[in-house]
Design a protein around this motif. Structure first.
Motif, PDB file in Angstrom:
ATOM      1  N   UNK A  73       0.627  -1.260  -0.058  1.00 31.59           N
ATOM      2  CA  UNK A  73      -0.095  -0.131  -0.148  1.00 31.59           C
ATOM      3  C   UNK A  73       0.981   1.319   0.062  1.00 31.59           C
ATOM      4  N   UNK A  74       2.085   1.215  -0.176  1.00 30.14           N
ATOM      5  CA  UNK A  74       3.055   2.562  -0.270  1.00 30.14           C
ATOM      6  C   UNK A  74       3.914   2.355  -1.362  1.00 30.14           C
ATOM      7  N   UNK A  75       4.709   3.335  -1.692  1.00 28.35           N
ATOM      8  CA  UNK A  75       5.851   3.248  -2.926  1.00 28.35           C
ATOM      9  C   UNK A  75       6.908   2.751  -2.002  1.00 28.35           C
ATOM     10  N   UNK A  76       7.189   3.104  -0.772  1.00 33.71           N
ATOM     11  CA  UNK A  76       8.250   2.614  -0.213  1.00 33.71           C
ATOM     12  C   UNK A  76       8.274   1.077  -0.057  1.00 33.71           C
ATOM     13  N   UNK A  77       7.141   0.450   0.448  1.00 31.63           N
ATOM     14  CA  UNK A  77       7.025  -0.807   0.783  1.00 31.63           C
ATOM     15  C   UNK A  77       7.421  -1.572  -0.517  1.00 31.63           C
ATOM     16  N   UNK A  78       6.677  -0.946  -1.707  1.00 30.63           N
ATOM     17  CA  UNK A  78       6.561  -1.719  -2.924  1.00 30.63           C
ATOM     18  C   UNK A  78       8.068  -1.689  -3.523  1.00 30.63           C
ATOM     19  N   UNK A  79       8.847  -0.510  -3.280  1.00 35.15           N
ATOM     20  CA  UNK A  79      10.151  -0.467  -3.742  1.00 35.15           C
ATOM     21  C   UNK A  79      11.037  -1.508  -3.233  1.00 35.15           C
ATOM     22  N   UNK A  80      11.118  -1.865  -1.770  1.00 31.82           N
ATOM     23  CA  UNK A  80      11.703  -2.899  -1.246  1.00 31.82           C
ATOM     24  C   UNK A  80      11.145  -4.281  -1.841  1.00 31.82           C
ATOM     25  N   UNK A  81       9.778  -4.372  -1.914  1.00 36.11           N
ATOM     26  CA  UNK A  81       9.666  -5.576  -2.588  1.00 36.11           C
ATOM     27  C   UNK A  81       9.805  -5.799  -3.839  1.00 36.11           C
ATOM     28  N   UNK A  82      10.018  -4.864  -4.597  1.00 41.85           N
ATOM     29  CA  UNK A  82      10.284  -5.103  -6.066  1.00 41.85           C
ATOM     30  C   UNK A  82      11.657  -5.497  -6.184  1.00 41.85           C
ATOM     31  N   UNK A  83      12.704  -4.831  -5.536  1.00 38.36           N
ATOM     32  CA  UNK A  83      14.075  -5.249  -5.500  1.00 38.36           C
ATOM     33  C   UNK A  83      14.185  -6.895  -5.365  1.00 38.36           C
ATOM     34  N   UNK A  84      13.808  -7.020  -4.435  1.00 31.26           N
ATOM     35  CA  UNK A  84      13.848  -8.656  -3.674  1.00 31.26           C
ATOM     36  C   UNK A  84      13.366  -9.368  -4.797  1.00 31.26           C
ATOM     37  N   UNK A  85      12.007  -9.064  -5.272  1.00 36.28           N
ATOM     38  CA  UNK A  85      11.379  -9.889  -6.225  1.00 36.28           C
ATOM     39  C   UNK A  85      12.237 -10.014  -7.734  1.00 36.28           C
ATOM     40  N   UNK A  86      12.877  -8.794  -8.165  1.00 33.50           N
ATOM     41  CA  UNK A  86      13.414  -8.779  -9.259  1.00 33.50           C
ATOM     42  C   UNK A  86      14.847  -9.654  -9.004  1.00 33.50           C
ATOM     43  N   UNK A  87      15.327  -9.629  -7.994  1.00 29.96           N
ATOM     44  CA  UNK A  87      16.583 -10.610  -7.755  1.00 29.96           C
ATOM     45  C   UNK A  87      16.317 -11.858  -7.834  1.00 29.96           C
TER      46      UNK A  87
END
Length: 118
Positions: A69-83
């Motif tokens: 629900x926030x850009x900050x959370x999704x930025x962290x999620x995105x980095x880990x899922x992309x990896x």
């Protein structure tokens, strides 16, 4: 109760049961949810075009209650899922897109009711 939906033009052979289990383990950890709450689906072998190219690609949808629900959370999620996805599937980051959707408890039905009442 997160929902992970992966769509790809890669063949079904790339998405083994072991891959699904690793994707579940990884996304559960990223979203800080237990694995038994995860719901995953994979659609492979699709006709897809991304950024003007039909080269191998993945579109991932992540929908969850309280953690997307926030850009900050999704930025962290995105980095880990992309990896995870780049390592597992051998795709470059420009061939992967992730969409995040926040869900409310009243939007998810289970056991004849909605999550608001469970």
């Amino acid at each position: 109760m997160p929902f992970i939906e992966l769509e790809s033009n890669l063949p079904a052979s790339k998405f083994t049961d072991d891959f699904l289990k690793r994707l579940c383990t990884t996304t559960a950890a990223v979203l800080q949810k237990s694995e038994d709450r995860m719901n995953l689906s994979v659609k492979s072998g699709l006709a897809m075009l991304m950024a003007g190219s039909t080269a191998p690609c993945v579109m991932l949808c992540v929908a969850a209650i309280g953690v997307t629900d926030t850009a900050e959370k999704n930025k962290e999620h995105s980095a880990k899922i992309f990896q995870f996805l780049t390592g597992e599937l051998g795709l470059s980051e420009d061939r992967i897109v992730i969409r995040f959707y926040p869900l409310e408890p009243w939007q998810v039905g289970k056991k004849g009711t909605v999550m608001s009442f469970l």
